[in-house]
Design a protein around this motif. Sequence first.
Motif, PDB file in Angstrom:
ATOM      1  N   PHE A 149       0.015  -5.183   8.986  1.00 13.09           N
ATOM      2  CA  PHE A 149      -0.611  -4.169   8.319  1.00 13.09           C
ATOM      3  C   PHE A 149      -0.810  -2.767   9.276  1.00 13.09           C
ATOM      4  CE2 PHE A 149      -2.556  -7.474   5.883  1.00 13.09           C
ATOM      5  CZ  PHE A 149      -2.294  -6.481   4.579  1.00 13.09           C
ATOM      6  N   ASN A 180      -8.005  -3.231  10.440  1.00 16.20           N
ATOM      7  CA  ASN A 180      -7.823  -2.484  10.075  1.00 16.20           C
ATOM      8  C   ASN A 180      -8.422  -3.006   8.524  1.00 16.20           C
ATOM      9  OD1 ASN A 180      -5.806  -2.571   8.130  1.00 16.20           O
ATOM     10  ND2 ASN A 180      -4.458  -2.080   9.655  1.00 16.20           N
ATOM     11  N   GLU A 181      -8.010  -1.797   7.625  1.00 12.81           N
ATOM     12  CA  GLU A 181      -8.314  -1.242   6.539  1.00 12.81           C
ATOM     13  C   GLU A 181      -7.781  -2.564   5.127  1.00 12.81           C
ATOM     14  OE1 GLU A 181      -7.011   1.787   3.254  1.00 12.81           O
ATOM     15  OE2 GLU A 181      -6.995   2.369   5.088  1.00 12.81           O
ATOM     16  N   TRP A 182      -7.285  -2.806   5.703  1.00 16.04           N
ATOM     17  CA  TRP A 182      -5.893  -3.690   4.829  1.00 16.04           C
ATOM     18  C   TRP A 182      -6.800  -5.280   5.414  1.00 16.04           C
ATOM     19  CZ3 TRP A 182      -3.954  -1.749   0.921  1.00 16.04           C
ATOM     20  CH2 TRP A 182      -4.011  -1.022   0.666  1.00 16.04           C
ATOM     21  N   GLN A 183      -6.912  -5.562   6.379  1.00 18.72           N
ATOM     22  CA  GLN A 183      -8.309  -7.132   6.272  1.00 18.72           C
ATOM     23  C   GLN A 183      -9.233  -7.245   5.881  1.00 18.72           C
ATOM     24  OE1 GLN A 183      -7.255  -6.986  10.769  1.00 18.72           O
ATOM     25  NE2 GLN A 183      -5.524  -7.872  10.484  1.00 18.72           N
ATOM     26  N   ASP A 221      -1.624   2.733   4.081  1.00 18.56           N
ATOM     27  CA  ASP A 221      -0.829   1.520   3.267  1.00 18.56           C
ATOM     28  C   ASP A 221       0.712   2.106   3.268  1.00 18.56           C
ATOM     29  OD1 ASP A 221      -0.126   4.728   1.718  1.00 18.56           O
ATOM     30  OD2 ASP A 221      -1.065   4.230   0.190  1.00 18.56           O
ATOM     31  N   THR A 229      -9.706  -5.017   2.962  1.00 14.88           N
ATOM     32  CA  THR A 229      -9.281  -5.421   1.376  1.00 14.88           C
ATOM     33  C   THR A 229      -9.140  -7.043   1.611  1.00 14.88           C
ATOM     34  OG1 THR A 229      -8.727  -2.926   1.708  1.00 14.88           O
ATOM     35  CG2 THR A 229      -7.772  -4.334  -0.625  1.00 14.88           C
ATOM     36  N   LEU A 234       0.298  -6.992   1.144  1.00 15.98           N
ATOM     37  CA  LEU A 234      -1.363  -7.683   0.350  1.00 15.98           C
ATOM     38  C   LEU A 234      -0.329  -8.826  -0.737  1.00 15.98           C
ATOM     39  CD1 LEU A 234      -4.156  -6.368   0.873  1.00 15.98           C
ATOM     40  CD2 LEU A 234      -3.228  -7.556  -1.356  1.00 15.98           C
ATOM     41  N   ALA A 248       2.008  -1.371   2.009  1.00 15.35           N
ATOM     42  CA  ALA A 248       0.951  -2.425   2.218  1.00 15.35           C
ATOM     43  C   ALA A 248       0.570  -2.725   0.745  1.00 15.35           C
ATOM     44  CB  ALA A 248       0.050  -1.574   2.715  1.00 15.35           C
ATOM     45  N   TRP A 249       0.341  -2.450   0.049  1.00 13.73           N
ATOM     46  CA  TRP A 249       0.090  -3.505  -0.912  1.00 13.73           C
ATOM     47  C   TRP A 249       1.012  -4.146  -1.810  1.00 13.73           C
ATOM     48  CZ3 TRP A 249      -4.480  -3.941  -2.778  1.00 13.73           C
ATOM     49  CH2 TRP A 249      -5.608  -2.580  -2.987  1.00 13.73           C
TER      50      TRP A 249
END
Length: 155
Positions: A68, A101-104, A72, A106, A81, A77-78
């Motif tokens: 990530f 990371n913000e994606w982790q 985004d 999420t 995911l 990134a979506w």
Amino acid sequence: MNLQDALLVSVAAVDHSRMRPEVQAFVVNGPLPDWEADGEEIDRRCDQLDAIAKPVTGEEAQALVGCFGPDDCYGVAWALLHLIETGPNPVLTSEPAPDANEWQHTLWARIVNSGLAPLTLTSKPIGVSGAIGLVIGAWRAWSDRWRVLGLAIRP
């Protein structure tokens, strides 16, 4: 060292010989680029991601978590995911550190929301307002990109 740096170090130290070549190629290229990257780089990473057949293995999912980027990446990134979620779940077994990371975060919230991990005092599931915020953020990102390309966007 934050969680993403630690994941990248652990990904680099692990023998990836059992992973499919498409996943190895994606992981070796590191984190996704940010919004500032040129279109060719984003397209290249998109093509790499599209080349990975679903589902991924647990080892592949673990390695992909370290890919990530800081934002985004125009929706890539979506896609990453969602690819990670095709593997054995939960791919994360503990809540990411606050500086992760913000994606982790999420991904962790989605794991908690699905009931695959217990809600802790610090973990926050994504509610309706969080989901609306993510949609608005994605809209703004695409609208900014289109504006740069000279296309008019009207809500």
